[in-house]
Scaffold this motif. Structure first.
Motif, PDB file in Angstrom:
ATOM      1  N   THR A 105       0.813  -1.290   0.044  1.00  0.00           N
ATOM      2  CA  THR A 105       0.170   0.107   0.001  1.00  0.00           C
ATOM      3  C   THR A 105       1.025   1.266   0.002  1.00  0.00           C
ATOM      4  O   THR A 105       2.010   1.112   0.480  1.00  0.00           O
ATOM      5  N   ALA A 129      -4.679   4.834   2.125  1.00  0.00           N
ATOM      6  CA  ALA A 129      -5.554   3.926   1.177  1.00  0.00           C
ATOM      7  C   ALA A 129      -6.697   3.332   1.873  1.00  0.00           C
ATOM      8  O   ALA A 129      -7.627   2.932   1.246  1.00  0.00           O
ATOM      9  N   LYS A 132     -11.150   3.236   1.245  1.00  0.00           N
ATOM     10  CA  LYS A 132     -11.172   3.678  -0.214  1.00  0.00           C
ATOM     11  C   LYS A 132     -12.124   2.448  -0.855  1.00  0.00           C
ATOM     12  O   LYS A 132     -12.393   1.570  -0.435  1.00  0.00           O
ATOM     13  N   GLY A 133     -12.688   2.807  -2.140  1.00  0.00           N
ATOM     14  CA  GLY A 133     -13.435   1.817  -2.592  1.00  0.00           C
ATOM     15  C   GLY A 133     -15.040   2.031  -3.129  1.00  0.00           C
ATOM     16  O   GLY A 133     -15.639   1.328  -3.540  1.00  0.00           O
ATOM     17  N   LYS A 180      -0.547   7.487  -7.287  1.00  0.00           N
ATOM     18  CA  LYS A 180      -1.809   7.267  -6.836  1.00  0.00           C
ATOM     19  C   LYS A 180      -1.720   6.349  -5.616  1.00  0.00           C
ATOM     20  O   LYS A 180      -1.188   5.413  -5.353  1.00  0.00           O
ATOM     21  N   CYS A 181      -2.993   6.483  -4.705  1.00  0.00           N
ATOM     22  CA  CYS A 181      -3.202   5.977  -3.386  1.00  0.00           C
ATOM     23  C   CYS A 181      -3.776   4.546  -3.613  1.00  0.00           C
ATOM     24  O   CYS A 181      -4.735   4.524  -4.363  1.00  0.00           O
ATOM     25  N   ILE A 182      -2.884   3.594  -3.158  1.00  0.00           N
ATOM     26  CA  ILE A 182      -3.595   2.051  -3.318  1.00  0.00           C
ATOM     27  C   ILE A 182      -3.400   1.275  -1.951  1.00  0.00           C
ATOM     28  O   ILE A 182      -2.607   1.614  -1.144  1.00  0.00           O
TER      29      ILE A 182
ATOM     30  N   HIS B 111     -14.707  -7.419  -9.511  1.00  0.00           N
ATOM     31  CA  HIS B 111     -14.797  -6.700  -8.158  1.00  0.00           C
ATOM     32  C   HIS B 111     -15.575  -7.536  -6.989  1.00  0.00           C
ATOM     33  O   HIS B 111     -14.999  -7.733  -6.049  1.00  0.00           O
ATOM     34  N   LYS B 131      -4.539  -8.444  -3.386  1.00  0.00           N
ATOM     35  CA  LYS B 131      -3.568  -7.625  -4.346  1.00  0.00           C
ATOM     36  C   LYS B 131      -4.494  -7.032  -5.433  1.00  0.00           C
ATOM     37  O   LYS B 131      -4.422  -5.773  -5.864  1.00  0.00           O
ATOM     38  N   LYS B 134      -7.162  -4.134  -5.334  1.00  0.00           N
ATOM     39  CA  LYS B 134      -6.856  -2.650  -5.306  1.00  0.00           C
ATOM     40  C   LYS B 134      -6.854  -2.345  -6.985  1.00  0.00           C
ATOM     41  O   LYS B 134      -7.148  -1.244  -7.142  1.00  0.00           O
ATOM     42  N   THR B 137     -10.181  -2.155  -8.516  1.00  0.00           N
ATOM     43  CA  THR B 137     -11.009  -0.932  -8.012  1.00  0.00           C
ATOM     44  C   THR B 137     -10.895   0.331  -9.001  1.00  0.00           C
ATOM     45  O   THR B 137     -11.864   0.768  -9.474  1.00  0.00           O
ATOM     46  N   TYR B 138      -9.683   0.487  -9.542  1.00  0.00           N
ATOM     47  CA  TYR B 138      -9.266   1.524 -10.464  1.00  0.00           C
ATOM     48  C   TYR B 138      -9.902   1.237 -11.785  1.00  0.00           C
ATOM     49  O   TYR B 138     -10.419   2.026 -12.445  1.00  0.00           O
ATOM     50  N   ARG B 140     -12.467  -0.648 -12.535  1.00  0.00           N
ATOM     51  CA  ARG B 140     -13.890  -0.565 -12.519  1.00  0.00           C
ATOM     52  C   ARG B 140     -14.518   1.154 -12.644  1.00  0.00           C
ATOM     53  O   ARG B 140     -15.460   1.562 -13.409  1.00  0.00           O
ATOM     54  N   ARG B 141     -13.605   1.871 -11.924  1.00  0.00           N
ATOM     55  CA  ARG B 141     -14.067   3.317 -11.914  1.00  0.00           C
ATOM     56  C   ARG B 141     -13.877   3.849 -13.424  1.00  0.00           C
ATOM     57  O   ARG B 141     -14.653   4.623 -13.886  1.00  0.00           O
TER      58      ARG B 141
END
Lengths: 182, 254
Positions: A105, A129, A132-133, A180-182, B111, B131, B134, B137-138, B140-141
């Motif tokens: 992360t 992070a 988020k979601g 970017k934040c993950i 997802h 893993k 994460k 998620t990007y 899908r957006r």
């Protein structure tokens, strides 16, 4: 000499010195950051294997790393660089192991790493992070790493490498990468 | 046959890995052909994520099989009938609306699936899921925002997005159908029941379709079988391209 307690503390000191050596290993895509600052370096362990050819103790070092992104092509280079540094330092055996859990992360980026990113023109991750979601949550307010203006816009959620997004500053007009934040 | 290939977890891992590898390969066909530079880079990034995830799943599959096949051999030396990806993943890119609609339908399922797999009793499976989630998620957006832009855009883009949705809908039913392999991994606590993912998928898909002013197609006729090895004609062409080098030059290294 056979005191196990002494042996352990000596090994710990050795692991610390290996960590210092590994400061020479950087992310090939962001070469100002060491793998420790990236949070990619997870563990170092040193074991004594007995006497080596020259009569000195031969040591096995195991370095544990974790990938930033599943498909990050930098991992192969990082593994090779770790091997190079430690074999040149005289270790008899170098093992590099990859772990996936806990998942990497951006929260693990060192503070020193964040400042180095900014100096390089890459905006460091904003916020944490965790939590988020949301499907269409708001994107964070990212400050321009060049002029510090908060008046910036995201151009693309995917940038020049897997870990970056592309932004542009409306004040100084410069495009920049956001880690970017993950 | 290898002894451990009977392990349903092996089949299940192939399904997970094959979906990622085939769609990742499909997306990589856009590299250099994106409508704008930013999108070219975005699609290539998503392809890279999926291929990375495929390699993690196929590594696990190779471990479970214990048959001496590496993940590379699983990727490059299986023929069409041995592939376990869903038929949706292998559909051709078509125009940009087709690619993004396929991606959105896939991403929402991906997802929901990965979220459920976080609870897997197999810690390796849960680790890969954590893993990958994460990254997804990007994805899908990204695909969801594009679908809204296309659907709620011009008459032309709306028409293309609706046509893509209507044509691809028949492949979505397969995503939620359980067979013996699913039942076995559910019983073992290592996998999830596909049918249980439907509610989460609907909750992601419906609001985006509404905002995109797209009509959700009626459920009816459907095409299935990819997860059991029965594929559309498109998969063979992907494999021909993807597997050419290791088949023509076995044991090549670079």
């Amino acid at each position: 000499m056979n005191d196990p307690v002494q042996a352990i503390s000596k090994t710990d000191a050795r692991a610390l010195s290996v960590r210092a050596m590994l400061n020479a290993v950087v992310d090939p895509e962001i070469p100002v950051l060491t793998i420790a600052e990236m949070g990619v370096l997870r563990d170092v362990a040193v074991e004594t294997l007995g006497l080596g050819e020259g009569g000195g103790a031969s040591e096995r070092v195991t370095v544990t790393i974790t990938p930033t992104y599943s498909g990050c092509p930098a991992m192969a280079v990082i593994e090779m660089d770790i091997r190079d540094v430690l074999l040149q330092a005289g270790f008899g055996e170098v093992r590099v192991e990859t772990v996936l859990a806990p998942a990497w992360t951006t929260d693990w980026l060192a503070d020193t790493g964040r400042e180095k990113l900014r100096a390089l023109g890459i905006a460091p991750p904003v916020g944490v992070a965790a939590g988020k979601g949301v499907l269409f949550g708001l994107d964070p307010q990212v400050s321009c790493p060049r002029c510090t203006s908060a008046n910036t816009h995201m151009l693309s959620r995917f940038g020049s490498t897997a870990c970056k997004a592309l932004y542009r500053c409306a004040a100084c007009q410069e495009p920049f990468d956001y880690f970017k934040c993950i | 046959m290898m002894a451990a290939a009977d392990d349903p977890l092996f089949e299940y891992l192939l399904r997970l890995g094959d979906n990622d590898l085939i769609l990742g390969h499909r997306l990589s066909e856009w590299c250099g052909h994106g409508p704008v530079l930013e999108e070219d880079i975005a699609i290539s990034n998503i392809a890279l994520d999926l291929i990375g995830q495929a390699s993690l799943w196929l590594d696990l599959a190779a471990e479970v099989e214990c048959g001496g096949r590496s993940s590379d051999e699983l990727a490059y030396k299986r023929d069409v009938l041995d592939w376990r990806n869903t038929i949706l993943a292998e559909q051709p890119n078509g125009d940009f609306a087709v690619t993004m609609t396929r991606q959105f339908l896939f991403d929402c399922h991906h997802h929901a699936l990965l979220t459920a797999l976080l609870e897997s009793a197999n810690t390796d499976v849960a680790a890969v899921a954590e893993k990958a989630l994460k990254e997804v998620t990007y994805h899908r957006r990204h695909s969801g925002e594009w679908l809204i832009r296309l659907g709620d855009g011009t008459e032309e883009s709306h028409g293309r997005a609706q046509t893509a949705l209507d044509n691809l809908w028949v492949f979505t039913h397969e995503l939620f159908e359980a067979d013996g392999v699913d039942q076995a991994v559910v019983a073992a606590g290592t996998g999830v029941d596909p049918a249980h993912l439907k509610a989460a998928w609907d909750a992601m898909v419906n609001p985006v379709l509404a905002e995109a002013t797209l009509q959700r197609p009626a459920d009816g006729w459907s095409i299935r079988g990819g997860r059991q090895g029965v594929h559309s004609e498109h998969l063979g062409y992907i494999l021909a391209e993807m597997q050419f080098l290791p088949r023509a030059y076995p044991d090549a290294v670079w």
